[in-house]
Scaffold this motif. Sequence first.
Motif, PDB file in Angstrom:
ATOM      1  N   ALA A  41       0.836  -1.205   0.000  1.00 58.87           N
ATOM      2  CA  ALA A  41       0.000   0.000   0.000  1.00 58.87           C
ATOM      3  C   ALA A  41       0.868   1.252   0.000  1.00 58.87           C
ATOM      4  O   ALA A  41       0.452   2.301  -0.470  1.00 58.87           O
ATOM      5  CB  ALA A  41      -0.942  -0.019   1.200  1.00 58.87           C
ATOM      6  N   ASP A  42       2.085   1.133   0.519  1.00 59.56           N
ATOM      7  CA  ASP A  42       3.063   2.223   0.530  1.00 59.56           C
ATOM      8  C   ASP A  42       4.229   1.778  -0.345  1.00 59.56           C
ATOM      9  O   ASP A  42       5.023   0.926   0.058  1.00 59.56           O
ATOM     10  CB  ASP A  42       3.525   2.506   1.956  1.00 59.56           C
ATOM     11  CG  ASP A  42       4.571   3.597   2.051  1.00 59.56           C
ATOM     12  OD1 ASP A  42       5.053   4.091   1.008  1.00 59.56           O
ATOM     13  OD2 ASP A  42       4.923   3.960   3.190  1.00 59.56           O
ATOM     14  N   ALA A  43       4.317   2.320  -1.540  1.00 63.23           N
ATOM     15  CA  ALA A  43       5.330   1.902  -2.509  1.00 63.23           C
ATOM     16  C   ALA A  43       6.748   1.985  -1.966  1.00 63.23           C
ATOM     17  O   ALA A  43       7.612   1.210  -2.365  1.00 63.23           O
ATOM     18  CB  ALA A  43       5.211   2.728  -3.785  1.00 63.23           C
ATOM     19  N   THR A  44       7.007   2.901  -1.033  1.00 53.70           N
ATOM     20  CA  THR A  44       8.365   3.035  -0.501  1.00 53.70           C
ATOM     21  C   THR A  44       8.778   1.810   0.307  1.00 53.70           C
ATOM     22  O   THR A  44       9.956   1.619   0.585  1.00 53.70           O
ATOM     23  CB  THR A  44       8.499   4.302   0.377  1.00 53.70           C
ATOM     24  OG1 THR A  44       7.630   4.188   1.498  1.00 53.70           O
ATOM     25  CG2 THR A  44       8.178   5.555  -0.425  1.00 53.70           C
ATOM     26  N   LYS A  45       7.814   0.965   0.670  1.00 54.38           N
ATOM     27  CA  LYS A  45       8.115  -0.251   1.442  1.00 54.38           C
ATOM     28  C   LYS A  45       8.211  -1.492   0.559  1.00 54.38           C
ATOM     29  O   LYS A  45       8.396  -2.589   1.056  1.00 54.38           O
ATOM     30  CB  LYS A  45       7.057  -0.446   2.522  1.00 54.38           C
ATOM     31  CG  LYS A  45       7.078   0.671   3.553  1.00 54.38           C
ATOM     32  CD  LYS A  45       6.056   0.466   4.623  1.00 54.38           C
ATOM     33  CE  LYS A  45       6.139   1.616   5.630  1.00 54.38           C
ATOM     34  NZ  LYS A  45       5.092   1.570   6.628  1.00 54.38           N
ATOM     35  N   ALA A  46       8.108  -1.316  -0.750  1.00 52.69           N
ATOM     36  CA  ALA A  46       8.195  -2.430  -1.693  1.00 52.69           C
ATOM     37  C   ALA A  46       9.657  -2.677  -2.037  1.00 52.69           C
ATOM     38  O   ALA A  46      10.278  -1.881  -2.745  1.00 52.69           O
ATOM     39  CB  ALA A  46       7.381  -2.128  -2.944  1.00 52.69           C
ATOM     40  N   GLU A  47      10.195  -3.770  -1.540  1.00 53.36           N
ATOM     41  CA  GLU A  47      11.622  -4.068  -1.730  1.00 53.36           C
ATOM     42  C   GLU A  47      12.000  -4.295  -3.185  1.00 53.36           C
ATOM     43  O   GLU A  47      13.113  -3.996  -3.588  1.00 53.36           O
ATOM     44  CB  GLU A  47      12.002  -5.286  -0.893  1.00 53.36           C
ATOM     45  CG  GLU A  47      11.873  -5.041   0.599  1.00 53.36           C
ATOM     46  CD  GLU A  47      12.103  -6.291   1.428  1.00 53.36           C
ATOM     47  OE1 GLU A  47      12.532  -7.324   0.868  1.00 53.36           O
ATOM     48  OE2 GLU A  47      11.845  -6.236   2.643  1.00 53.36           O
ATOM     49  N   THR A  50      12.106  -0.876  -8.293  1.00 47.23           N
ATOM     50  CA  THR A  50      13.377  -0.282  -8.719  1.00 47.23           C
ATOM     51  C   THR A  50      13.213   1.129  -9.275  1.00 47.23           C
ATOM     52  O   THR A  50      14.186   1.871  -9.339  1.00 47.23           O
ATOM     53  CB  THR A  50      14.050  -1.164  -9.789  1.00 47.23           C
ATOM     54  OG1 THR A  50      13.148  -1.331 -10.891  1.00 47.23           O
ATOM     55  CG2 THR A  50      14.410  -2.529  -9.218  1.00 47.23           C
ATOM     56  N   ASP A  51      11.999   1.483  -9.682  1.00 48.60           N
ATOM     57  CA  ASP A  51      11.727   2.816 -10.231  1.00 48.60           C
ATOM     58  C   ASP A  51      11.026   3.632  -9.153  1.00 48.60           C
ATOM     59  O   ASP A  51       9.884   3.357  -8.802  1.00 48.60           O
ATOM     60  CB  ASP A  51      10.845   2.691 -11.472  1.00 48.60           C
ATOM     61  CG  ASP A  51      10.499   4.016 -12.114  1.00 48.60           C
ATOM     62  OD1 ASP A  51      10.779   5.079 -11.514  1.00 48.60           O
ATOM     63  OD2 ASP A  51       9.938   3.996 -13.221  1.00 48.60           O
ATOM     64  N   ALA A  52      11.706   4.631  -8.628  1.00 46.40           N
ATOM     65  CA  ALA A  52      11.154   5.439  -7.535  1.00 46.40           C
ATOM     66  C   ALA A  52       9.897   6.202  -7.936  1.00 46.40           C
ATOM     67  O   ALA A  52       9.139   6.633  -7.081  1.00 46.40           O
ATOM     68  CB  ALA A  52      12.213   6.408  -7.020  1.00 46.40           C
ATOM     69  N   THR A  53       9.632   6.347  -9.229  1.00 46.75           N
ATOM     70  CA  THR A  53       8.441   7.061  -9.673  1.00 46.75           C
ATOM     71  C   THR A  53       7.252   6.128  -9.899  1.00 46.75           C
ATOM     72  O   THR A  53       6.146   6.582 -10.165  1.00 46.75           O
ATOM     73  CB  THR A  53       8.712   7.847 -10.971  1.00 46.75           C
ATOM     74  OG1 THR A  53       9.000   6.920 -12.031  1.00 46.75           O
ATOM     75  CG2 THR A  53       9.862   8.824 -10.788  1.00 46.75           C
ATOM     76  N   TRP A  86       2.115  -0.040  -4.860  1.00 42.29           N
ATOM     77  CA  TRP A  86       2.899  -0.589  -5.963  1.00 42.29           C
ATOM     78  C   TRP A  86       2.848  -2.108  -5.907  1.00 42.29           C
ATOM     79  O   TRP A  86       2.734  -2.690  -4.826  1.00 42.29           O
ATOM     80  CB  TRP A  86       4.353  -0.126  -5.861  1.00 42.29           C
ATOM     81  CG  TRP A  86       5.239  -0.674  -6.950  1.00 42.29           C
ATOM     82  CD1 TRP A  86       5.477  -0.113  -8.168  1.00 42.29           C
ATOM     83  CD2 TRP A  86       6.007  -1.884  -6.915  1.00 42.29           C
ATOM     84  NE1 TRP A  86       6.330  -0.897  -8.892  1.00 42.29           N
ATOM     85  CE2 TRP A  86       6.671  -1.993  -8.144  1.00 42.29           C
ATOM     86  CE3 TRP A  86       6.189  -2.889  -5.991  1.00 42.29           C
ATOM     87  CZ2 TRP A  86       7.510  -3.061  -8.462  1.00 42.29           C
ATOM     88  CZ3 TRP A  86       7.016  -3.959  -6.290  1.00 42.29           C
ATOM     89  CH2 TRP A  86       7.677  -4.037  -7.515  1.00 42.29           C
ATOM     90  N   CYS A  87       2.944  -2.763  -7.070  1.00 43.05           N
ATOM     91  CA  CYS A  87       3.106  -4.221  -7.125  1.00 43.05           C
ATOM     92  C   CYS A  87       3.998  -4.564  -8.312  1.00 43.05           C
ATOM     93  O   CYS A  87       4.283  -3.713  -9.156  1.00 43.05           O
ATOM     94  CB  CYS A  87       1.750  -4.936  -7.194  1.00 43.05           C
ATOM     95  SG  CYS A  87       1.020  -5.049  -8.831  1.00 43.05           S
ATOM     96  N   THR A  88       4.405  -5.818  -8.383  1.00 46.08           N
ATOM     97  CA  THR A  88       5.350  -6.242  -9.413  1.00 46.08           C
ATOM     98  C   THR A  88       4.761  -6.218 -10.823  1.00 46.08           C
ATOM     99  O   THR A  88       5.505  -6.282 -11.794  1.00 46.08           O
ATOM    100  CB  THR A  88       5.882  -7.662  -9.126  1.00 46.08           C
ATOM    101  OG1 THR A  88       4.764  -8.552  -9.045  1.00 46.08           O
ATOM    102  CG2 THR A  88       6.674  -7.705  -7.834  1.00 46.08           C
TER     103      THR A  88
END
Length: 95
Positions: A41-47, A50-53, A86-88
């Motif tokens: 739910a928080d893209a910054t926590k998606a390991e 690779t694309d910060a945007t 974010w998701c893969t």
Amino acid sequence: KLTAIGLAAAPFANALLSGTAKAADLVSETDPQATALGYKADATKAEKRTDATALCSNCNFYSAKAGETSGPCVLFQGKLVNANGWCTAWAKKTA
């Protein structure tokens, strides 16, 4: 006759007035589909991100209006995703 028509129409009126089209729930990160796709739910926590945007809000599968905090994603039918998630399966939104 009017009473019979009123009684016959009552269930339909109740469905219309009760808001049968309920707002969808946000998908949980523990949902099996979400887990399989590495949804956060928080893209910054998606390991694996690779694309910060890359965010749900700019993904081709996301269809909410600009500025909304959550919206539908075709991958999670019937549920909403966080705009900043974010998701893969992320794919850059095309014009």
